[in-house]
Design a protein around this motif. Sequence first.
Motif, PDB file in Angstrom:
ATOM      1  N   ASN A  64       0.855  -1.188   0.000  1.00  0.00           N
ATOM      2  CA  ASN A  64       0.000   0.000   0.000  1.00  0.00           C
ATOM      3  C   ASN A  64       0.888   1.234   0.000  1.00  0.00           C
ATOM      4  OD1 ASN A  64      -2.601  -1.301   0.322  1.00  0.00           O
ATOM      5  ND2 ASN A  64      -1.913  -1.802   2.372  1.00  0.00           N
ATOM      6  N   SER A  72      -2.565   0.771  -4.301  1.00  0.00           N
ATOM      7  CA  SER A  72      -2.184  -0.519  -3.732  1.00  0.00           C
ATOM      8  C   SER A  72      -1.826  -1.444  -4.877  1.00  0.00           C
ATOM      9  CB  SER A  72      -3.337  -1.118  -2.929  1.00  0.00           C
ATOM     10  OG  SER A  72      -3.710  -0.257  -1.875  1.00  0.00           O
ATOM     11  N   TYR A  85      -4.752  -1.247  -7.419  1.00  0.00           N
ATOM     12  CA  TYR A  85      -5.970  -0.489  -7.166  1.00  0.00           C
ATOM     13  C   TYR A  85      -5.570   0.961  -6.969  1.00  0.00           C
ATOM     14  CZ  TYR A  85     -10.194   1.383  -5.117  1.00  0.00           C
ATOM     15  OH  TYR A  85     -11.305   2.151  -4.863  1.00  0.00           O
ATOM     16  N   ALA A  97      -6.150   3.816   0.852  1.00  0.00           N
ATOM     17  CA  ALA A  97      -6.541   2.462   1.262  1.00  0.00           C
ATOM     18  C   ALA A  97      -5.483   1.861   2.175  1.00  0.00           C
ATOM     19  CB  ALA A  97      -6.733   1.575   0.028  1.00  0.00           C
ATOM     20  N   ILE A 100      -5.672  -3.125   3.389  1.00  0.00           N
ATOM     21  CA  ILE A 100      -6.404  -3.771   2.316  1.00  0.00           C
ATOM     22  C   ILE A 100      -6.048  -5.247   2.399  1.00  0.00           C
ATOM     23  CG2 ILE A 100      -4.603  -3.276   0.619  1.00  0.00           C
ATOM     24  CD1 ILE A 100      -6.798  -3.001  -1.492  1.00  0.00           C
ATOM     25  N   PHE A 108     -10.944  -7.848  -2.950  1.00  0.00           N
ATOM     26  CA  PHE A 108     -10.183  -7.217  -1.890  1.00  0.00           C
ATOM     27  C   PHE A 108     -11.115  -6.342  -1.064  1.00  0.00           C
ATOM     28  CE2 PHE A 108      -7.011  -8.325  -4.963  1.00  0.00           C
ATOM     29  CZ  PHE A 108      -5.933  -8.724  -4.194  1.00  0.00           C
ATOM     30  N   ALA A 110     -10.956  -3.044   1.255  1.00  0.00           N
ATOM     31  CA  ALA A 110     -10.094  -1.912   1.594  1.00  0.00           C
ATOM     32  C   ALA A 110     -10.785  -1.030   2.608  1.00  0.00           C
ATOM     33  CB  ALA A 110      -9.773  -1.103   0.344  1.00  0.00           C
TER      34      ALA A 110
END
Length: 170
Positions: A64, A72, A85, A97, A100, A108, A110
């Motif tokens: 992250n 992420s 993401y 996020a 996560i 996923f 988050a």
Amino acid sequence: ILIAGMKAASTYHVSARVQWPDGKWLDTPDQTFTTGALPNIALPTLTASTSANERPNPGVELVNVIDPRGISVVADLDGNILWYYDNTADSSWLGYAFPIKQLANGHFLASITNLYSAGVPQTIPYNGVLREIDLVGNCVRELYLADLNTALKAMGSDVLVHFPVDVPPV
């Protein structure tokens, strides 16, 4: 069909074996396809190394990145990004996020917050959302903490949720 763990801009061969309800099998011919390239966004550059005579545990790494941009990524043990993401949609309220984690269905979960973001102006209220994200990065469902607190209050609860550090998958 979404298949996790593929490298970007790589050629793959795939075939399927399907069992029909009557017990018979169908084998499809081999198909070749090339995955798309990673987008031209601020993805981190990852490198991985292993000490001499050491072997890493199998698997992938979830990273992250909070600053300067909330993103992420999941990478293999060679540092290749397999999934990402990009939660820039939350940048208007400085959300990122963290944490996560992967759910049993491959999606996923988050927890996106601005609680620890530096320099959040007084005009931006504290915000947080739990968001389920599929392998493509689409929002499957989400729950804003303000809505959760409103629902808890309507049920007569005096519990006030501030920031979910971890949540059990349901």
